[in-house]
Scaffold this motif. Structure first.
Motif, PDB file in Angstrom:
ATOM      1  N   UNK A   1       0.873  -1.169   0.000  1.00 39.64           N
ATOM      2  CA  UNK A   1       0.000   0.000   0.000  1.00 39.64           C
ATOM      3  C   UNK A   1       0.913   1.223   0.000  1.00 39.64           C
ATOM      4  N   UNK A   2       0.994   1.900  -1.133  1.00 37.23           N
ATOM      5  CA  UNK A   2       1.985   2.953  -1.334  1.00 37.23           C
ATOM      6  C   UNK A   2       1.352   4.333  -1.297  1.00 37.23           C
ATOM      7  N   UNK A   3       2.151   5.302  -0.919  1.00 42.12           N
ATOM      8  CA  UNK A   3       1.714   6.687  -0.864  1.00 42.12           C
ATOM      9  C   UNK A   3       2.719   7.556  -1.632  1.00 42.12           C
ATOM     10  N   UNK A   4       2.744   7.470  -2.957  1.00 51.29           N
ATOM     11  CA  UNK A   4       3.723   8.239  -3.716  1.00 51.29           C
ATOM     12  C   UNK A   4       3.534   9.750  -3.594  1.00 51.29           C
ATOM     13  N   UNK A   5       2.307  10.220  -3.415  1.00 52.39           N
ATOM     14  CA  UNK A   5       2.077  11.659  -3.268  1.00 52.39           C
ATOM     15  C   UNK A   5       2.633  12.157  -1.934  1.00 52.39           C
TER      16      UNK A   5
ATOM     17  N   UNK B   1      14.603   9.698  -1.583  1.00 50.47           N
ATOM     18  CA  UNK B   1      14.979   9.868  -2.970  1.00 50.47           C
ATOM     19  C   UNK B   1      13.941   9.124  -3.792  1.00 50.47           C
ATOM     20  N   UNK B   2      13.274   9.802  -4.697  1.00 46.44           N
ATOM     21  CA  UNK B   2      12.165   9.198  -5.425  1.00 46.44           C
ATOM     22  C   UNK B   2      12.602   8.028  -6.304  1.00 46.44           C
TER      23      UNK B   2
ATOM     24  N   UNK C   1      11.272   3.994  -6.031  1.00 49.58           N
ATOM     25  CA  UNK C   1      10.759   3.146  -7.105  1.00 49.58           C
ATOM     26  C   UNK C   1      11.574   1.855  -7.185  1.00 49.58           C
ATOM     27  N   UNK C   2      12.878   1.948  -7.020  1.00 53.74           N
ATOM     28  CA  UNK C   2      13.718   0.740  -7.038  1.00 53.74           C
ATOM     29  C   UNK C   2      13.380  -0.189  -5.876  1.00 53.74           C
ATOM     30  N   UNK C   3      13.124   0.359  -4.691  1.00 49.57           N
ATOM     31  CA  UNK C   3      12.730  -0.470  -3.532  1.00 49.57           C
ATOM     32  C   UNK C   3      11.422  -1.187  -3.811  1.00 49.57           C
TER      33      UNK C   3
ATOM     34  N   UNK D   1       9.639  14.810   0.144  1.00 51.80           N
ATOM     35  CA  UNK D   1      10.856  15.087  -0.637  1.00 51.80           C
ATOM     36  C   UNK D   1      10.958  16.570  -0.952  1.00 51.80           C
ATOM     37  N   UNK D   2       9.859  17.178  -1.377  1.00 51.32           N
ATOM     38  CA  UNK D   2       9.871  18.599  -1.732  1.00 51.32           C
ATOM     39  C   UNK D   2       9.993  19.502  -0.510  1.00 51.32           C
ATOM     40  N   UNK D   3       9.231  19.204   0.522  1.00 50.95           N
ATOM     41  CA  UNK D   3       9.165  20.083   1.688  1.00 50.95           C
ATOM     42  C   UNK D   3      10.358  19.935   2.622  1.00 50.95           C
ATOM     43  N   UNK D   4      10.881  18.705   2.738  1.00 53.23           N
ATOM     44  CA  UNK D   4      11.915  18.468   3.745  1.00 53.23           C
ATOM     45  C   UNK D   4      13.176  17.840   3.190  1.00 53.23           C
TER      46      UNK D   4
END
Length: 77
Positions: A46-50, A63-64, A68-70, A56-59
């Motif tokens: 159950x992923x939360x990409x948003x 690493x995106x 994805x690799x994980x 990533x942007x705020x803090x």
């Protein structure tokens, strides 16, 4: 530079949705919305990409590409 974007939520939603949709098209899965925010179910994950894109942007966390690799490794791809 994240400081150029005063509203991280809109940018994070777009970026996270793009990343999530690429993963969904590659490995299947479904978008769903438990509680707040869109989530992506891939197999048992159950992923939360948003949410990840927001942090990533705020803090500057995570690493995106590594994310994805994980996910790919967990899915055996």
């Amino acid at each position: 530079d994240p400081s150029e974007y005063p509203d991280y939520s809109e940018l994070a939603l777009a970026l996270g949705a793009y990343i999530g949709e690429v993963m969904r098209r590659r490995w299947g899965g479904n978008w769903h919305k438990p509680g707040q925010g869109a989530r992506l179910r891939l197999g048992n994950e159950d992923l939360n990409p948003c949410g990840l894109a927001y942090f990533r942007l705020a803090q500057g966390h995570d690493n995106l590409a590594k994310y994805v690799r994980r996910v790919a490794k967990k899915l055996g791809s």
